[in-house]
Design a protein around this motif. Structure first.
Motif, short mmCIF file in Angstrom:
data_model
loop_
_atom_site.label_atom_id
_atom_site.label_comp_id
_atom_site.label_asym_id
_atom_site.label_seq_id
_atom_site.Cartn_x
_atom_site.Cartn_y
_atom_site.Cartn_z
N ALA A 146 4.32 2.77 5.28
CA ALA A 146 2.98 2.60 4.69
C ALA A 146 3.10 2.39 3.18
O ALA A 146 2.36 1.59 2.58
CB ALA A 146 2.12 3.81 5.00
N LEU A 147 4.04 3.11 2.58
CA LEU A 147 4.26 2.97 1.13
C LEU A 147 4.81 1.58 0.81
O LEU A 147 4.37 0.93 -0.16
CB LEU A 147 5.25 4.06 0.71
N ALA A 148 5.75 1.12 1.62
CA ALA A 148 6.31 -0.23 1.40
C ALA A 148 5.23 -1.28 1.58
O ALA A 148 5.15 -2.23 0.79
CB ALA A 148 7.48 -0.47 2.37
N ASP A 149 4.38 -1.11 2.60
CA ASP A 149 3.27 -2.05 2.81
C ASP A 149 2.36 -2.08 1.57
O ASP A 149 1.91 -3.14 1.15
CB ASP A 149 2.42 -1.65 4.03
N ALA A 150 2.11 -0.90 1.01
CA ALA A 150 1.22 -0.82 -0.17
C ALA A 150 1.85 -1.52 -1.37
O ALA A 150 1.16 -2.20 -2.14
CB ALA A 150 0.91 0.63 -0.49
N VAL A 151 3.16 -1.36 -1.54
CA VAL A 151 3.86 -2.05 -2.64
C VAL A 151 3.76 -3.57 -2.44
O VAL A 151 3.42 -4.32 -3.36
CB VAL A 151 5.35 -1.61 -2.73
N GLU A 152 4.02 -4.01 -1.22
CA GLU A 152 3.94 -5.45 -0.93
C GLU A 152 2.53 -5.99 -1.16
O GLU A 152 2.36 -7.08 -1.72
CB GLU A 152 4.34 -5.72 0.52
N SER A 153 1.51 -5.23 -0.73
CA SER A 153 0.12 -5.69 -0.91
C SER A 153 -0.22 -5.80 -2.39
O SER A 153 -0.84 -6.78 -2.82
CB SER A 153 -0.87 -4.72 -0.26
N ALA A 154 0.20 -4.81 -3.17
CA ALA A 154 -0.09 -4.84 -4.61
C ALA A 154 0.62 -6.03 -5.26
O ALA A 154 0.04 -6.74 -6.10
CB ALA A 154 0.35 -3.53 -5.27
#
Lengths: 223, 223
Positions: free
Chosen positions: B55-63
């Motif tokens: 979830a954290l990696a997804d959030a980094v990618e989205s940002a």
């Protein structure tokens, strides 16, 4: 086959097996036991040839480096312009990287930040591009309004990009992509009198040089 | 500051901390405990915002994806030729990748083969290059004897190469290298009437668009 020949053959087979495992798992996650299992030999037999994982990685890099130098010097022997030699070498490196797992793994190991690699493909390729552009300039075959530095940056950038995207599984480091790149670049870089004689798809020396270099590390064979 | 604003700020700070840890250690070797320690928060606080490492990696990618799209659309608003827009976008992406760890980590995570990434920078960039070259062709600003496919291959190849060599620590994905690349390429790709108006170093929109995008994820602040 003498004992020495058998030893050399086994060593080559282990290098190829190691390259296959390094390519799949990366240096850090590879264990010597994975390599011996993949090669179908005991860990003792592997250890007889290579004392450590680092020694095995060094051997893969050295074999890759030999194949690349051999290929480059085969092309360099043909008496064509420096720009054609550069085009041909890029094609032959792409072929080697596509077909030879030892070359791929060696180049990949050289990018590894965990250990101190003996092969820095990117640096060597950049030096090779610079030397050939110096030769092209000396031959008077570079267009007046291009900077050698810009050509080096573009050639090294594009080819390293094709290489990095190859790892993502795309059709990038191919004869077709490279031909398209040179078709676009050569008319900008070469003087008009030379241009007509340049082949963006490579000359016959590419096809001629490859078979011999593909066999510098033999295919894995049963023990 | 309202509770919601504090929550948003903490979330952004955690994304930046995670990006720093992911960039240094890679996705696979990063543990949630590393991120919470690096951010100076408890694992419980981290878990409140992100249920898992994925979830954290997804959030980094989205940002990262938001920053890249925001930057590209800022450039795209200025009424210049498609070739200048392409040049400008490449410069602004290089700036973002140089200055913003979240963008770098997001792009790097997108190349990861271990998980299923939400951001594929290379694919999105390639689509962007294709669209802009279609626009350039529609504007009549592409030279007759160049193939759009060859230009796409060369632009995507070179820029992805600069990006991959940046990871090796070289001075590659820089304003200087990109300017050299465009200085070489634009005279080959653009029609002569357009060429005089093109700036290989980028137009003012590059400088104008960057400050706003640099702040889409705020710097890490003490809790």
């Amino acid at each position: 086959m003498t004992k020495q020949e058998r030893g050399t053959r086994t060593r080559h087979m282990l290098i190829r097996s190691a390259a296959e495992v390094f390519e799949q798992h990366g240096y850090e996650r590879t264990r010597l036991a994975d390599v011996s299992a993949h090669a179908g030999v005991s860990t003792g037999a592997l250890h007889f040839h290579f004392k450590s994982k680092a020694a095995l990685a060094d051997a893969v890099e050295s074999a890759a480096s030999r194949s690349l130098h051999h290929a480059a010097s085969s092309v360099g022997r043909h008496p064509v312009s420096a720009l054609q030699t550069l085009t041909d070498i890029s094609h032959i490196f792409a072929l080697l990287l596509d077909r030879d797992v030892v070359v791929r793994a060696g180049v990949q190991l050289g990018c590894d930040t965990v250990r101190d690699p003996t092969l820095n493909f990117h640096r060597e390729w950049q030096d090779c591009v610079r030397r050939l552009l110096d030769r092209a300039a000396a031959e008077g075959s570079l267009a007046d309004d291009v900077s050698q530095q810009d050509v080096t940056t573009t050639v090294v950038g594009a080819t390293m990009g094709f290489l990095s995207m190859r790892r993502e599984g795309g059709e990038w480091l191919t004869h077709r992509s490279l031909t398209g790149f040179w078709r676009l670049l050569l008319p900008r870089v070469a003087t008009p009198p030379l241009l007509g004689s340049l082949a963006p798809e490579g000359t016959r020396s590419v096809a001629g040089a490859f078979p011999s270099t593909a066999r510098t590390v033999p295919e894995r064979q049963p023990q």
